[in-house]
Design a protein around this motif. Structure first.
Motif, PDB file in Angstrom:
ATOM      1  N   ILE A 107       7.219  34.842 -62.270  1.00 38.15           N
ATOM      2  CA  ILE A 107       6.692  33.839 -63.084  1.00 38.15           C
ATOM      3  C   ILE A 107       7.585  32.592 -62.907  1.00 38.15           C
ATOM      4  O   ILE A 107       8.587  32.790 -62.633  1.00 38.15           O
ATOM      5  N   PRO A 159      -0.207  34.070 -58.861  1.00 41.34           N
ATOM      6  CA  PRO A 159       0.048  34.454 -60.204  1.00 41.34           C
ATOM      7  C   PRO A 159      -0.806  35.563 -61.037  1.00 41.34           C
ATOM      8  O   PRO A 159      -1.601  35.308 -61.726  1.00 41.34           O
ATOM      9  N   THR A 161      -0.516  39.773 -62.549  1.00 34.51           N
ATOM     10  CA  THR A 161       0.242  40.835 -62.878  1.00 34.51           C
ATOM     11  C   THR A 161       0.317  42.064 -62.379  1.00 34.51           C
ATOM     12  O   THR A 161       0.786  43.102 -63.082  1.00 34.51           O
ATOM     13  N   THR A 224       2.574  35.089 -73.040  1.00 33.64           N
ATOM     14  CA  THR A 224       3.203  34.068 -72.390  1.00 33.64           C
ATOM     15  C   THR A 224       2.816  32.698 -73.231  1.00 33.64           C
ATOM     16  O   THR A 224       3.809  31.771 -73.017  1.00 33.64           O
ATOM     17  N   GLY A 277       1.981  31.870 -63.563  1.00 32.97           N
ATOM     18  CA  GLY A 277       2.172  33.406 -63.608  1.00 32.97           C
ATOM     19  C   GLY A 277       2.297  33.758 -65.288  1.00 32.97           C
ATOM     20  O   GLY A 277       2.352  32.927 -65.984  1.00 32.97           O
ATOM     21  N   ARG A 279       3.769  36.572 -67.991  1.00 34.18           N
ATOM     22  CA  ARG A 279       4.762  37.946 -68.373  1.00 34.18           C
ATOM     23  C   ARG A 279       4.070  39.083 -68.834  1.00 34.18           C
ATOM     24  O   ARG A 279       2.947  39.008 -69.628  1.00 34.18           O
TER      25      ARG A 279
END
Length: 529
Positions: A107, A159, A161, A224, A277, A279
Motif C-alpha cells: 500500500i 493494488p 490484496t 482502508t 492499494g 489494507r
C-alpha cells in the motif's frame, strides 16, 4: 474455490502483521538523477547509513533527531513515536511512502499535487522545489541548480490484496507512482479537480467469487477508507460495471462520490492525496487493534445493515402491493415476507433455519430429508439457492432474519456475514476441507459473534466412498492428498464430492442449535417483560 493454496506459504513465513519497523529509503522504488555530483552521492550514502546504524551505536541526540525528522511533518516520525503504528502512518507533503512489509498486500500513500495519467498507467505527484523533504534536499544539491524534469521517486505497485499469490498477481495491472518537481517541465493539466482524497485499487484477480469479492475487496476497502467518513473518491483498475452495481449499496455508504474507471477515463483527475492499494487484516474480519478508531467486524456488519435495509423495505412494499393486487395476504413467515423489527409473540415464533443449497459439487443429495428433519425438530425452514445474479439485499434479508444457517463449505458460506451476532452457523465440512473450513469461515464466524458448529462428515457420507477403496488415502488420510498440492485438493475434494448426510448423526447438531436458540429467545423474552 481458488483461495486454498495461500496458507501453505503463510504458515512457513509466519504472520505478516509482525514485521519489524526499519528505515528504508529506496526499496523497491528508485530515485533517479542526471549528472550526479560525487559529493552529493557521498553525502546521501553517509546519511542513509547514519539512519540505519546510529540507533544501534549512539543515543538519540538533538542533531540525530533532526535527521530522523527530515521531510516529516510535526506529527510524523519522532523520537517518541508509537512503535506500534503502521509504516507510512504519517506522510509529509510532496512525498510518496510505500508500506511493503505485509505478506498480503502493498500500500502506498501520496500527498500533495496528485494527478492521474491513464495513458502511462501512472499517478504523478508534483512537489515544489521548496518542499522541505530529505529527497528534495539532496535533489537540490545533486542538480546544483539545473532545472530539469526529473523523477524524484518512482514506485511500482499492483493494488490487489493477494500479494503472495504470484499466479493471480501476474494478471493485475501495475501502476507507476512517480514524484517529480513541479516547478519545471510540462505536466498534465487538471481536467477534474477533487478536494477529497482518492483510494485506488483493483477489482481484477478472483473477482467473480463472492468470498474473494468480500475478503479481497469490500472488507479491505472498508478498512482502508472508512475513516474518511465518505469524503473519498474510489478509483478502480480493471473496472467491472457489474461489480459496481452488485456492491453499490455498500459503496454508497463508504463514498459520497461517483466511482472513477481508471482505464476508461482518460481525463486527468487531481487529488490532494491518494492511497494506492488496500489494507487487509485476516480472513473475512476487521481487527480492531489495527484500526485507528477501534472499528471491528461488528462495525462492518452494522454498515451492511444500513446499506441493505432501504432496499429491503422497498422489497417488502413491493410484495404488499403485489399481494393486494392479487387479493391475497402474505403469511408473516412465508417466503421473503419477514419480520422487519416488530415484536413477535414469544409463544408463536419458531426458530428460522436457512439452508444454503448447492447444485453440483458439494451438494447435499438428501436435502429434502434434511428439511423434514429440521421441521420435525421445530424449525421453520427456508431453502435459499443464491445464484450469481441474485440480489445481495435479498440474501441479506433472508439471513438477517434467520436464527440459524446450514451450508456446505464453499464460497457461499461468506454470507455468514449477513447473520446477526448470536445466530447459529452450522458448516458441513466435506472430506479434505477441515483446515480451510475452519480458517476461512469457522474462526471468522466466531469473531462476528456467531455460535459456530462445524460438522465433519464421515467417509460414508461422502460420494467418494463409492469411488475409492476404504483404505485409500483419499478417504483415510485426506491431509496427505492436500499436501501434494492445490490441484489434488481442487480436483478430488472440491469438484468431485457430494454429501449425503447421516441424518441421525446430523440431528444432534440441529438439536443443539435449536436448544441454544430457544434459550436465547426465552432470555430475550424475559428481559422484555
Amino acid at each position: 474455490m481458488v483461495h486454498y493454496q495461500r496458507y501453505n506459504q503463510l504458515k512457513k513465513d509466519g504472520d505478516e502483521e509482525s514485521g519489524t519497523l526499519v528505515f528504508v529509503w529506496t526499496n523497491p522504488g528508485y530515485y533517479r538523477r542526471r549528472r550526479p555530483k560525487l559529493f552529493a552521492i557521498l553525502l546521501l550514502s553517509l546519511l542513509s547509513c547514519s539512519f540505519i546504524l546510529a540507533p544501534h551505536l549512539f543515543c538519540v541526540s538533538p542533531v540525530l533527531s533532526h535527521f530522523y525528522s527530515f521531510g516529516v511533518q510535526n506529527e510524523g516520525l519522532t523520537s517518541d513515536m508509537d512503535v506500534n503504528a503502521p509504516l507510512c502512518s504519517s506522510v509529509s507533503n510532496g512525498t510518496i511512502c510505500c508500506d511493503r512489509s505485509h505478506f498480503r498486500t502493498d500500500i502506498c500513500f501520496m500527498k500533495g499535487d496528485v494527478r492521474t495519467h491513464t495513458p502511462l498507467s501512472s499517478v504523478f505527484l508534483y512537489s515544489s522545489k521548496n518542499s522541505y523533504s530529505f529527497i528534495n534536499y539532496v535533489s537540490n544539491m545533486v542538480d546544483d541548480g539545473e532545472e530539469e524534469d526529473v523523477e524524484l521517486q518512482h514506485e511500482r505497485i499492483k493494488p490487489y490484496t493477494r500479494k503472495w499469490e504470484t499466479s493471480v498477481m501476474d494478471t493485475i495491472d501495475e501502476l507507476h507512482l512517480i514524484s517529480k518537481r513541479g516547478n519545471f517541465g510540462v505536466h498534465p493539466s487538471c481536467d477534474v479537480i477533487h478536494n477529497v482524497p482518492a483510494v485506488i485499487f483493483s477489482t481484477g484477480g478472483y473477482t467473480g467469487n463472492v468470498y474473494h469479492e468480500f475478503n479481497d475487496g469490500i472488507m479491505p476497502l472498508y478498512i482502508t477508507s472508512q475513516h474518511f467518513m465518505k469524503k473519498v473518491v474510489f478509483v478502480i483498475l480493471e473496472y467491472h460495471n457489474w461489480w459496481v452495481m452488485k456492491y453499490g449499496d455498500i459503496l454508497s455508504h463508504l463514498s459520497d462520490y461517483p466511482i472513477i474507471d481508471f482505464s476508461g477515463d482518460n481525463r486527468t483527475h487531481c487529488f490532494p492525496e491518494a492511497i494506492v492499494g488496500l489494507r487487509i487484516h485476516d480472513e473475512l474480519t476487521v481487527d480492531s487493534s489495527l484500526m485507528k478508531s477501534n472499528k471491528s467486524i461488528l462495525d462492518f456488519r452494522n454498515l451492511l445493515d444500513r446499506a441493505y435495509w432501504p432496499r429491503i423495505r422497498g422489497l417488502i412494499q413491493d410484495e404488499k402491493r403485489e399481494a393486494q393486487e392479487k387479493n391475497i395476504s402474505l403469511h408473516p413467515t412465508s417466503g421473503f415476507a419477514l419480520d422487519i423489527g416488530k415484536k413477535v409473540q414469544h409463544q408463536a415464533r419458531r426458530p428460522k433455519l436457512v439452508i444454503l443449497s448447492r447444485n453440483g459439487s458439494r451438494a447435499i443429495t438428501n436435502e429434502n430429508n434434511l428439511v423434514k428433519a429440521a421441521e420435525e425438530i421445530g424449525f421453520q425452514v427456508h431453502v435459499l439457492r443464491p445464484e450469481r445474479r441474485t440480489e445481495l439485499a435479498k440474501i441479506y434479508r433472508a439471513l438477517n432474519s434467520s436464527d440459524a444457517m446450514v451450508g456446505v463449505h464453499g464460497a457461499a458460506m461468506t454470507h455468514f456475514l449477513f447473520m446477526k451476532p448470536g445466530s447459529v452457523f452450522i458448516q458441513v465440512i466435506p472430506l479434505g476441507t477441515d483446515w480451510a473450513a475452519e480458517t476461512y469461515y469457522g474462526e471468522p464466524a466466531r469473531k462476528l459473534g456467531l455460535k459456530y458448529i462445524g460438522y465433519k462428515i464421515t467417509p460414508r457420507e461422502s460420494s467418494l466412498f463409492d469411488e475409492y477403496d476404504k483404505d485409500d488415502p483419499v478417504l483415510r488420510d485426506p491431509e496427505s492428498l492436500n499436501e501434494k498440492g492445490w490441484e489434488y485438493t481442487k480436483k478430488i475434494y472440491l469438484e468431485s464430492q457430494t454429501v449425503k448426510l447421516d441424518l441421525r448423526r446430523f440431528k444432534k447438531r440441529l438439536l443443539r442449535a435449536y436448544d441454544y436458540i430457544s434459550r436465547i429467545q426465552r432470555q430475550s423474552h424475559l428481559r422484555s417483560l
